[in-house]
Enzyme design. Structure first.
Site, PDB file in Angstrom:
ATOM      1  CE  LYS A   1      -4.358  -1.783   1.891  1.00  0.00           C
ATOM      2  NZ  LYS A   1      -5.436  -1.484   3.033  1.00  0.00           N
TER       3      LYS A   1
ATOM      4  CE  LYS B   1      -9.298  -8.964  -0.360  1.00  0.00           C
ATOM      5  NZ  LYS B   1      -8.975  -8.958   0.803  1.00  0.00           N
TER       6      LYS B   1
ATOM      7  CE  LYS C   1     -14.459  -2.903   2.536  1.00  0.00           C
ATOM      8  NZ  LYS C   1     -13.221  -3.449   3.072  1.00  0.00           N
TER       9      LYS C   1
END
Ligand code: TRP
Length: 332
Positions: free
Chosen positions: A112, A197, A200
């Protein structure tokens, strides 16, 4: 009784992946297995660039969706992380237990922070300390089990290390928890990029089905799913990940077995149609119940208030004990 804790971040709209991979199981299995707490971890959503008004909406929506999915406030404790100060208080104590090196090693932090840097955004310090806050979420309740996906097992390992180190240095204070994962893990991949994956916060949402998507939107997304050009349909997650993902989703929705389902199809077209129908039917009751609950904001608020009260009562003694053990002067 076994104590179970898990959390969901309100960083984006809840996805089909969140539902099939975690939330459905919390409702159907986990909340009945022991003393369970489920938390909308809003403080974690502050670790990346965010919009305050959107965060507020998403937090309320996540709590409402957890109820719509079947979490029963008479059976489990549902609450919002920021309503219980003890998480942040314990997190600081755990920051004094963790080392800089061990948190920098976290794969999710590396990924990230690299992504944020590549996008020219600054990396929030809280992104680095995030797994320590996650450890506090778990340890503050003395949770035995933490149902999480594969991407979170490293954070639960860190939680275990911190609990053991603290206990060893300052005396037994924390229960050492373990990560649990369902035997049949429904790991739902992005329909457009089956190697990653279904997240969201994905940059493009074409391959992400949201729990609250309208049925025609769900159908469109599933019908446009990326598959390979090979003949026939077989279950081969390595070689043919797009088709395998559809089979996994269909299996998770209908309770079938993906290999066996593959044998029933000759073309991806038919597989997509059935998968789209199955997803629409699985999400329908959740969407409907969400609409009912969202119309009664007072009810959801009441559930969260009660949940936070119960959670605080459990968390407070743990933080008091940790403060005492580490040598902070009691307030008297
Ligand atoms: N980090 C988890 C995720 O991204 C969410 C989370 C925060 C969590 N605190 C937790 C999960 C504690 C389990 C236990 O999915």
């Amino acid at each position: 009784m076994t104590r179970i804790f898990s959390g969901i971040q309100p960083t984006g709209h809840m996805t089909l992946g969140n539902y099939l991979g975690a939330v459905r199981r919390w409702a159907q299995v986990d909340q009945h297995r022991g003393e369970a707490l489920f938390c909308v971890v809003d403080l974690h959503a502050l670790t990346v660039e965010h919009d305050p008004a959107r965060l507020l909406r998403l937090s309320r929506q996540a709590a409402t969706l957890l109820l719509a999915a079947g979490l029963d406030p008479a059976v489990c404790t549902l609450f919002v992380q920021s309503h219980v100060d003890e998480h942040a208080r314990l997190s600081y104590v755990l920051e004094c237990t963790a080392s800089d090196g061990e948190v920098r090693r976290m794969i999710q932090y590396k990924e990230k922070s690299a992504k944020a840097q590549a996008a020219g955004e600054s990396v929030r310090l809280s992104l680095l300390t995030y797994p320590v806050l996650m450890a506090a979420d778990i340890l503050v309740y003395g949770a035995d089990e933490v149902p999480v996906g594969d991407d979170q097992t490293q954070h639960v390992e860190l939680t275990r290390d911190l609990a053991m180190r603290f206990n060893q240095r300052y005396g037994h204070t924390f229960v050492v928890p373990r990560a649990t994962k369902p035997q049949v893990a429904a790991r739902v991949m992005d329909l457009q990029e089956p190697a990653s994956k279904m997240g969201k916060t994905s940059a493009s949402t074409g391959g992400v089905v949201f729990v609250l998507d309208e049925p025609d939107v769900v159908r469109k997304k599933v019908m446009r799913a990326v598959t390979d050009s090979g003949a026939g349909v077989e279950y081969d997650p390595e070689g043919r990940p797009g088709g395998a993902n559809l089979l996994d989703v269909l299996a998770a929705c209908t309770g079938g077995n993906p290999e066996e389902l593959a044998g029933r199809y000759e073309s991806y077209g038919a597989l997509k149609r059935d998968t789209a129908d199955a997803v629409v039917e699985v999400l329908r009751p959740v969407r409907e119940r969400h609409a009912e609950l969202a119309a009664d904001a007072g009810y959801v608020e009441g559930v969260l208030r009660k949940g936070a009260e119960l959670a605080r009562a459990m968390a407070r003694p743990t933080v008091d004990a940790a403060y005492r053990a580490i040598g902070l002067l009691p307030a008297g």
